[in-house]
Design a protein around this motif. Sequence first.
Motif, mmCIF file in Angstrom:
data_model
loop_
_atom_site.group_PDB
_atom_site.id
_atom_site.type_symbol
_atom_site.label_atom_id
_atom_site.label_comp_id
_atom_site.label_asym_id
_atom_site.label_seq_id
_atom_site.Cartn_x
_atom_site.Cartn_y
_atom_site.Cartn_z
ATOM 1 N N VAL A 9 -4.173 -7.636 1.573
ATOM 2 C CA VAL A 9 -4.215 -6.406 2.368
ATOM 3 C C VAL A 9 -3.372 -5.304 1.728
ATOM 4 O O VAL A 9 -3.759 -4.143 1.681
ATOM 5 N N LYS A 10 -2.198 -5.682 1.197
ATOM 6 C CA LYS A 10 -1.298 -4.690 0.586
ATOM 7 C C LYS A 10 -1.717 -4.319 -0.833
ATOM 8 O O LYS A 10 -1.143 -3.430 -1.429
ATOM 9 N N LYS A 11 -2.658 -5.084 -1.382
ATOM 10 C CA LYS A 11 -3.018 -4.983 -2.806
ATOM 11 C C LYS A 11 -1.750 -5.186 -3.656
ATOM 12 O O LYS A 11 -1.493 -4.485 -4.633
ATOM 13 N N ARG A 12 -0.970 -6.172 -3.234
ATOM 14 C CA ARG A 12 0.288 -6.449 -3.914
ATOM 15 C C ARG A 12 0.058 -7.460 -5.018
ATOM 16 O O ARG A 12 -0.689 -8.418 -4.855
ATOM 17 N N SER A 13 0.718 -7.249 -6.150
ATOM 18 C CA SER A 13 0.588 -8.169 -7.267
ATOM 19 C C SER A 13 1.177 -9.530 -6.882
ATOM 20 O O SER A 13 2.238 -9.604 -6.252
ATOM 21 N N PRO B 46 7.043 -8.141 3.563
ATOM 22 C CA PRO B 46 7.301 -7.014 2.665
ATOM 23 C C PRO B 46 7.233 -5.730 3.479
ATOM 24 O O PRO B 46 6.839 -5.771 4.653
ATOM 25 N N SER B 47 7.606 -4.614 2.896
ATOM 26 C CA SER B 47 7.450 -3.346 3.603
ATOM 27 C C SER B 47 5.962 -3.128 3.895
ATOM 28 O O SER B 47 5.101 -3.508 3.092
ATOM 29 N N ALA B 48 5.670 -2.514 5.054
ATOM 30 C CA ALA B 48 4.287 -2.441 5.541
ATOM 31 C C ALA B 48 3.541 -1.229 4.986
ATOM 32 O O ALA B 48 3.060 -0.371 5.728
ATOM 33 N N ASN B 49 3.478 -1.173 3.653
ATOM 34 C CA ASN B 49 2.776 -0.079 2.975
ATOM 35 C C ASN B 49 1.874 -0.679 1.910
ATOM 36 O O ASN B 49 2.021 -1.852 1.559
ATOM 37 N N MET B 50 0.963 0.135 1.386
ATOM 38 C CA MET B 50 0.173 -0.335 0.254
ATOM 39 C C MET B 50 1.103 -0.452 -0.950
ATOM 40 O O MET B 50 2.071 0.299 -1.089
ATOM 41 N N VAL C 257 5.274 4.599 -0.727
ATOM 42 C CA VAL C 257 6.524 4.804 0.003
ATOM 43 C C VAL C 257 6.586 3.874 1.228
ATOM 44 O O VAL C 257 5.617 3.757 1.973
ATOM 45 N N SER C 258 7.735 3.243 1.448
ATOM 46 C CA SER C 258 7.879 2.339 2.599
ATOM 47 C C SER C 258 7.801 3.126 3.915
ATOM 48 O O SER C 258 8.257 4.263 3.985
ATOM 49 N N PRO C 259 7.236 2.499 4.965
ATOM 50 C CA PRO C 259 7.074 3.196 6.245
ATOM 51 C C PRO C 259 8.334 3.126 7.101
ATOM 52 O O PRO C 259 8.951 2.077 7.226
ATOM 53 N N ARG D 172 7.505 2.317 -11.595
ATOM 54 C CA ARG D 172 7.084 3.326 -10.623
ATOM 55 C C ARG D 172 6.797 2.631 -9.299
ATOM 56 O O ARG D 172 5.937 1.779 -9.201
ATOM 57 N N HIS D 173 7.556 2.982 -8.297
ATOM 58 C CA HIS D 173 7.494 2.263 -7.028
ATOM 59 C C HIS D 173 7.931 3.263 -5.975
ATOM 60 O O HIS D 173 8.485 4.289 -6.287
ATOM 61 N N TYR D 174 7.734 2.960 -4.718
ATOM 62 C CA TYR D 174 8.172 3.847 -3.641
ATOM 63 C C TYR D 174 7.643 5.256 -3.876
ATOM 64 O O TYR D 174 8.354 6.244 -3.704
HETATM 65 MG MG MG Z 1 8.148 -2.684 -0.625
#
Ligand code: MG
Length: 343
Positions: A59-63, A146-150, A154-156, A234-236
């Motif tokens: 869902v997050k498209k997280r690696s 994890p933080s609830a963002n893609m 940026v974290s919500p 590159r993050h957040y």
């Molecule tokens: Mg995060």
Amino acid sequence: MSSKQEVLRVDPLGKDLSALQKPADIIKNGGLVAFPTETVYGLGANALDERAVKRLFKVKKRSLNDPLIVHISEMSQLRRIVLEVPNVAEILADNFWPGPLTMIFNSNRAVADLVSAGLDTVAVRMPSGKIAQEIIRRASVPIAAPSANMFGRVSPTSAEHVLEELGGKIDMVVDGGRTDIGIESTVCDVTGSSMEILRPGSVDIDFLSKISGKDVVGVKGPTKLRRSPGNFPRHYSPRCELLVVERGPDQANDVIDKYRAFSEKGMSVGILATREHADMFPTENLCVLGPSENGELCARNLYAMLRDLDKRGCDIIIAEAVKSKKMGLAVMNRLYKAAGRGS
Ligand code: MG
Ligand code: TXA
């Protein structure tokens, strides 16, 4: 906002938190629920359920090589998922839990493999946010969140932020208003002889060092931190470009020069300003982070303001550096990362 998404509004100061049984049951039974912690909103899944955790990554498209933090509500849950609790971790837990400190332990592999992304270690924290605590307690399982963002965004810090990116894709959003701290927890590795800070947060590093009696490494500057798995340069990040203007006697003029140069190219320019200089800047697309000495306030405002400027359609945001001390250090770490200059 998605109309499909089920949103549960809860007053974190309210006496009756029994409404949280529903999100707790959803998580326990393999679903995904976003909820507030004292830092940012997390997207929770049962850490013992491989399928739920797999869906969370999807869902997050997280690696899949970016491990998750496991959230607990009592120390007995910690002992069930780690090989050992080092003395220093007991001391830190006594002093900082519940709260915004994540510690890395050697894992006993009780949590789903995906949670640790194939590492021998597991990251654990006991949040102090009342809603988060109550959901974990009622679910009676450790919760990977994890933080609830893609991924990479940026974290919500509010339920609205969560809905912008994850609305309709998860099973429930618990809306408990704005989060207090505004940036993610301090991540600290306690498995070695010295303690290593992998991600600065709101915990005071001098205090951490004093309490633990250990040398703390990895805090010299935002770019000197050891690369934690999934700690990508590159993050957040907002969608638009971000440029950080360093502190110095010409800081405000530097911002104005850059503002003019980008504007002349026809770009829409936003400014993320310190309180001290905000009145000097010639733009409607201005957000005031706070006084540069007030790291707490700057942290609380940071993500909401990056999102705000992004939504106004800015092509570039010029952000003034704040004082890189205590919480200002964490603010600068996130700003550099958002600008693609992190380690
Ligand atoms: Mg995060
Ligand atoms: O404040 C927070 O920590 C929030 C709230 C929801 O609790 N959570 C959060 O999670 O920020 P996430 O997934 O966005 O960030 C987790 C960080 C990543 O940088 C990851 O690399 C690191 O923790 N991490 C997790 N497990 C690790 C491990 N075993 N070793 C080293 N770093 C780890």
